[in-house]
Design an enzyme around this catalytic site. Structure first.
Site, PDB file in Angstrom:
ATOM      1  N   GLY A 305       1.737  -4.799   4.032  1.00 47.16           N
ATOM      2  CA  GLY A 305       1.435  -3.878   2.949  1.00 47.16           C
ATOM      3  C   GLY A 305       0.833  -2.601   3.506  1.00 47.16           C
ATOM      4  O   GLY A 305       1.159  -2.176   4.617  1.00 47.16           O
ATOM      5  N   GLU A 306      -0.016  -1.958   2.722  1.00 42.85           N
ATOM      6  CA  GLU A 306      -0.710  -0.715   3.105  1.00 42.85           C
ATOM      7  C   GLU A 306       0.221   0.489   3.213  1.00 42.85           C
ATOM      8  O   GLU A 306      -0.220   1.589   3.548  1.00 42.85           O
ATOM      9  CB  GLU A 306      -1.442  -0.858   4.448  1.00 42.85           C
ATOM     10  CG  GLU A 306      -2.444  -1.988   4.532  1.00 42.85           C
ATOM     11  CD  GLU A 306      -3.119  -2.079   5.894  1.00 42.85           C
ATOM     12  OE1 GLU A 306      -2.826  -1.224   6.778  1.00 42.85           O
ATOM     13  OE2 GLU A 306      -3.929  -2.985   6.098  1.00 42.85           O
ATOM     14  N   GLY A 307       1.520   0.309   2.993  1.00 47.06           N
ATOM     15  CA  GLY A 307       2.480   1.360   3.277  1.00 47.06           C
ATOM     16  C   GLY A 307       2.941   1.356   4.722  1.00 47.06           C
ATOM     17  O   GLY A 307       3.590   2.293   5.185  1.00 47.06           O
TER      18      GLY A 307
END
Length: 340
Positions: A305-307
């Site tokens: 996640g987190e980009g």
């Protein structure tokens, strides 16, 4: 919002006149590509990427001068059902880690010249536990969508939404189950690392939520407010605002694509300006991308996640642009063209 129009109805109006791709810009980049010192099609998907950039930026000479990873962080009431290996307090701790420059996404953005901004969404006030009640009421969900639209800053020319939120893989799996059918176990993964017992709790929570909210789940906006989180609503707003401002979007993984899937359910054209940065190892993300008609740029077995996957994909997109912009043409390099 107008007092005489329900919040979701005002949002629906945004999808009536979405900008379309610029065919003139695509024709221009194809004409330049034909003159570059390489065989036609030799750069494969890098050539497709430039056409995509040109189409959605509306530029014959596409540019990436201010790419941004925008991370939306939120907390979820369903964490009370034991669906995560970590407590909700980790969301706020990770936001502090982003701010301090210590997370993986910080390193990815620094390595590839990508901006990073984090948006906190009332972390001290989780959404309602969706096994007991709708996660949000309509007004809150619509206001959070609107907040996401405002997150698009002037000058951003490539957007990668990211997210942080303990419990949000459960939220994403619930959205996929509502959109595409069950059982929940078809869509769930282990998220932050739950064991078999935790995974069973996760599936049970989703099944309970679908039973509670089932009569209302034919509408993507109702799915968003009843099962979603604030980061989902905000990312839907950000992706929509990007389209309205002709900003191409790079989708990240499992959770970000839940926001994209809801937009796709409203109208498939709503995510035409998006590419899939990568395929996540979480849950059934590959199946989701197939349903969205998106072929990922990368497959690295990531599920952070987190980009993070989208941030890495931006490096590929910037490389494609550099080749298109800076390669010599046959004429300028004095290289003979294809024999007639």
């Amino acid at each position: 919002m107008h007092a005489d129009i329900r919040p979701f109805e005002e949002i629906r109006m945004l999808f009536a006149n979405l900008p379309t791709p610029s065919e003139e810009s695509v024709a221009a980049v194809r004409a330049r590509d034909a003159q570059l010192t390489k065989p036609p099609g030799a750069l494969g998907r890098l050539e497709e990427i430039i056409e995509w950039l040109a189409a959605w930026q509306g530029r014959a000479e596409p540019a990436i001068e201010r790419p941004l990873v925008a991370v939306f962080a939120a907390n979820h009431g369903v964490v009370a059902q034991g669906v995560s290996a970590f407590p909700a307090s980790v969301t706020e701790q990770m936001v502090a880690n982003f701010t301090g420059g210590g997370a993986a996404i910080n390193q990815i953005c620094k390595a590839h010249g990508v901006g990073l901004k984090v948006y906190e969404l009332a972390l001290e006030r989780p959404t309602q536990d969706f096994t007991q009640a709708p996660a949000m009421d309509e007004r809150e969900a619509a206001a959070t969508f609107a907040y996401g639209t405002a997150a698009i800053e002037d000058g951003v020319d490539l957007l990668a939404p990211g997210e942080m939120g303990i419990g949000n893989t459960t939220v994403a799996a619930a959205i996929y189950t509502a959109l595409y059918g069950g059982p929940a176990s078809r869509w769930t993964g282990r998220g932050t690392g739950v064991d078999d017992t935790g995974l069973a709790r996760k599936n049970a929570a989703i099944e309970a939520a679908l039973k509670l909210h089932g009569p209302h789940l034919s509408d993507p906006f109702e799915i968003m407010r009843r099962l979603g989180g604030r980061e989902i609503a905000a990312m839907m707003g950000a992706i929509t605002a990007a389209r309205l401002n002709r900003i191409p979007v790079v989708l990240d993984g499992y959770v970000v694509c839940a926001a994209a899937a809801l937009l796709h359910a409203i109208t498939p054209d709503a995510i035409a300006h998006c590419v899939a940065g990568h395929v996540s190892a979480e849950g059934a993300h590959a199946d989701v991308l197939e349903r969205l008609g998106k072929k990922p740029l990368l497959d690295l077995g990531m599920r952070l996640g987190e980009g993070s996957g989208a941030g890495l994909a931006i490096a590929i997109i910037k490389t494609a642009l550099a080749c298109h912009r800076d390669m010599a043409t046959f004429e300028s390099a004095g290289v003979s063209g294809k024999a007639s």
